[in-house]
Write a protein that holds these residues in place. Sequence first.
Motif, mmCIF file in Angstrom:
data_model
loop_
_atom_site.group_PDB
_atom_site.id
_atom_site.type_symbol
_atom_site.label_atom_id
_atom_site.label_comp_id
_atom_site.label_asym_id
_atom_site.label_seq_id
_atom_site.Cartn_x
_atom_site.Cartn_y
_atom_site.Cartn_z
ATOM 1 N N GLY A 42 0.701 -1.093 0.026
ATOM 2 C CA GLY A 42 -0.092 -0.083 -0.018
ATOM 3 C C GLY A 42 0.861 1.251 -0.051
ATOM 4 N N MET A 43 2.318 1.147 -0.253
ATOM 5 C CA MET A 43 2.994 2.209 -0.071
ATOM 6 C C MET A 43 2.766 3.105 -1.081
ATOM 7 N N ALA A 44 2.682 2.365 -2.347
ATOM 8 C CA ALA A 44 2.491 3.454 -3.784
ATOM 9 C C ALA A 44 1.118 4.178 -3.624
ATOM 10 N N GLU A 45 0.049 3.382 -3.125
ATOM 11 C CA GLU A 45 -1.077 4.380 -3.129
ATOM 12 C C GLU A 45 -1.059 5.324 -2.126
ATOM 13 N N ASP A 46 -0.555 5.276 -0.970
ATOM 14 C CA ASP A 46 -0.530 6.275 0.064
ATOM 15 C C ASP A 46 0.348 7.439 -0.645
ATOM 16 N N MET A 47 1.660 7.249 -1.294
ATOM 17 C CA MET A 47 2.443 8.205 -1.754
ATOM 18 C C MET A 47 1.538 9.059 -2.918
ATOM 19 N N LEU A 48 1.068 8.418 -3.913
ATOM 20 C CA LEU A 48 0.439 9.130 -5.037
ATOM 21 C C LEU A 48 -0.725 9.618 -4.477
ATOM 22 N N GLU A 49 -1.691 9.311 -3.684
ATOM 23 C CA GLU A 49 -2.629 10.150 -2.965
ATOM 24 C C GLU A 49 -2.106 11.195 -2.139
ATOM 25 N N THR A 50 -1.109 11.380 -1.758
ATOM 26 C CA THR A 50 -0.683 12.405 -0.804
ATOM 27 C C THR A 50 -0.005 13.339 -1.718
ATOM 28 N N ILE A 51 0.721 12.965 -2.804
ATOM 29 C CA ILE A 51 1.475 13.934 -3.443
ATOM 30 C C ILE A 51 0.568 14.505 -4.551
ATOM 31 N N GLY A 52 -0.372 13.559 -4.908
ATOM 32 C CA GLY A 52 -1.473 14.168 -5.762
ATOM 33 C C GLY A 52 -2.135 15.306 -5.228
ATOM 34 N N GLN A 53 -2.627 15.193 -4.108
ATOM 35 C CA GLN A 53 -3.242 16.303 -3.397
ATOM 36 C C GLN A 53 -2.223 17.500 -3.070
ATOM 37 N N LEU A 54 -0.953 17.194 -2.932
ATOM 38 C CA LEU A 54 0.011 18.364 -2.653
ATOM 39 C C LEU A 54 0.267 19.148 -4.114
ATOM 40 N N PHE A 55 0.220 18.513 -5.300
ATOM 41 C CA PHE A 55 0.512 19.036 -6.516
ATOM 42 C C PHE A 55 -0.988 19.368 -7.237
ATOM 43 N N ALA A 89 1.244 18.797 6.211
ATOM 44 C CA ALA A 89 2.832 18.681 6.720
ATOM 45 C C ALA A 89 2.946 17.402 7.304
ATOM 46 N N GLU A 90 1.828 17.050 8.175
ATOM 47 C CA GLU A 90 1.952 15.867 9.213
ATOM 48 C C GLU A 90 1.718 14.506 8.278
ATOM 49 N N ARG A 91 0.865 14.599 7.413
ATOM 50 C CA ARG A 91 0.470 13.438 6.576
ATOM 51 C C ARG A 91 1.809 13.202 5.314
ATOM 52 N N VAL A 92 2.316 14.274 4.809
ATOM 53 C CA VAL A 92 3.381 14.052 3.982
ATOM 54 C C VAL A 92 4.449 13.548 4.875
ATOM 55 N N VAL A 93 4.779 14.150 5.965
ATOM 56 C CA VAL A 93 5.889 13.427 6.792
ATOM 57 C C VAL A 93 5.803 11.881 6.966
ATOM 58 N N PHE A 94 4.218 11.185 7.492
ATOM 59 C CA PHE A 94 4.074 10.122 7.923
ATOM 60 C C PHE A 94 4.196 9.037 6.533
ATOM 61 N N LYS A 108 2.040 -1.828 8.496
ATOM 62 C CA LYS A 108 0.774 -1.424 7.759
ATOM 63 C C LYS A 108 -0.385 -2.321 7.951
ATOM 64 N N GLY A 109 0.192 -3.675 8.355
ATOM 65 C CA GLY A 109 -0.972 -4.687 8.539
ATOM 66 C C GLY A 109 -1.319 -5.369 7.284
ATOM 67 N N LYS A 110 -0.390 -5.408 6.198
ATOM 68 C CA LYS A 110 -0.590 -6.070 5.053
ATOM 69 C C LYS A 110 0.221 -7.350 4.788
ATOM 70 N N LEU A 111 0.958 -7.678 5.728
ATOM 71 C CA LEU A 111 1.987 -8.849 5.723
ATOM 72 C C LEU A 111 1.051 -10.168 6.376
#
Length: 569
Positions: A83-96, A292-297, A338-341
């Motif tokens: 789920g790392m890719a989903e989190d990064m795409l959603e967060t950076i997509g919102q940022l830009f 800011a908090e979400r981007v960091v985490f 992340k509870g995915k394993l």
Amino acid sequence: MSPEFMAPLMFASLILFLLIGYPVAFSLSAVGLLFAVIAIELGFMPAALLQALPQQVFDIMRNDTLLAIPFFTFMGLILERSGMAEDMLETIGQLFGRIRGGLAYAVIFVGALLAATTGVVAASVISMGLISLPIMMRYGYDARVASGVIAASGTLAQIIPPSLVLIVLADQLGTSVGDMYAGALVPGLTLVLLYVLYVFIVTVVRPNAAPALPPEARTLREDNGSSGTPSLLALLAVSIVAGVAYDQFHYAATDRPMDERIIVSALIGIAIAFGAAVVNRVTKMGLLSRAAERVVFVMVPPLMLIFLVLGTIFLGVATPTEGGAMGAAGAIILAMIKGKLNLDLTRQAMNSTLKLTTFVVFILIGARVFRIAFIGVDGDAWVEHLFDSLPGGVVGFLVVVNILVFVLAFFLDFFEIAFIIVPLLAPIAAKLGIDLVWFGVMLGVNMQTSFMHPPFGFALFYLRSVAPKSIKTTDIYWGAIPFVIIQILMVALVIAFPKLVTHALHGPAAESTQTTEEILQSLPQDAPDQTEGDGGAALMEGSGATLPAGAEPEPDPAAALLEEAGKSP
């Protein structure tokens, strides 16, 4: 049959087998053994030359460098499902999202981060195709722009460390994987900037092709409706200042390498940002915005994984193989957090890793069989003669090599090119005085196109498999063409500015790990003339070490081994 026709006929037969569709490993082995038998029967090649083959197989199996392939593959497969890719795409997509082309920028940056953590093209393209492509189409992106950005960003895993391509190229060229990683970092990041520049030009020339997200789609906001960007910029500034201050205080009176200083300082800055976010969440002081908090985490886990893999390699703490092992362990821990394993995920990742690793090892064995037979029929002399007749010296050689690799990439994937073509080119490059690390990085950038150019690019196939039916295959093909041109431009930049690669190298490229004595010992004790000559390592490894300026090239390895086997070339 005349002996000078054996080598070109052998090479043409191999290409024919591959185009028909036979598996690469078996095509290499079958063609090699067939022509070896024919050459022995016709008296063109001594039978003793094949007696080194068993030892060569064991050398492949005990090659520590190749252990990095299953480690990095396993790491990528675990991260793909964490789920790392989903989190990064959603967060950076919102940022830009508020700027034109924001989603495209997000895809490029996430593609670079995924490349630096997974090193697997299929995982990156499929993840971003499933997550970003429907959103980009929903908000009015041009189908060609969206598909091209996603496919190109996924192929960054070919050149940004820890790339599997760079591991294979380092093995075939007889160079250090660490040097190859260090040399490829700046060209990889430059390619990211060129992709960003292309998207920016598209947003200026065709604003409707990559629009900004509408206000209702920007969900990452504060209670008062603000974006929270100032808080994020302030945290970024504090982290940078902390990293620079640590560098000036700790390294002021030292002469430590610049890459070490950058990595450690960046780690300090990331730790400061993460600590501030943790304190803000625990105490609920409201010092940081939600953005800011979400981007960091979201960003700190992959950044720490990058440090665990690449940082330890560049600092000299770990070898690439050890870095891959730590990366695999880090990916498991990240998925567990992340509870995915679970057992099913682990089983799938292990099965896929086993298949890919077996695939690579069998191709390597087939390549050794083919190369021994090819050298036995004077194939190296034939290839060298072809390039000796080229005008332009080193420049002419580089131009022809890049054109050859680019054309072959239409029909062969990067494994086939690396195991078949690169061993034939490496000795010639070494004799011309070309740095083999630089040569490998240049080929790695060129081989990216094997994933991108229509109609056989694998990245295009991956994207087609997950793209909505509303996107035509021709849209995916046309969208890829500008990025293929950018990749070709990057090859030209690497040739024009070699320092893009060589600035990061602290010493000459590593030589082949197999010594002359090991090759000679691989022949039976009753084989004639085993006490003289060298160059067997270059023959069997299919590689050459970089020659220092002004040094004389070593004797032809084929001639040496053939003379040992009882035949004068």
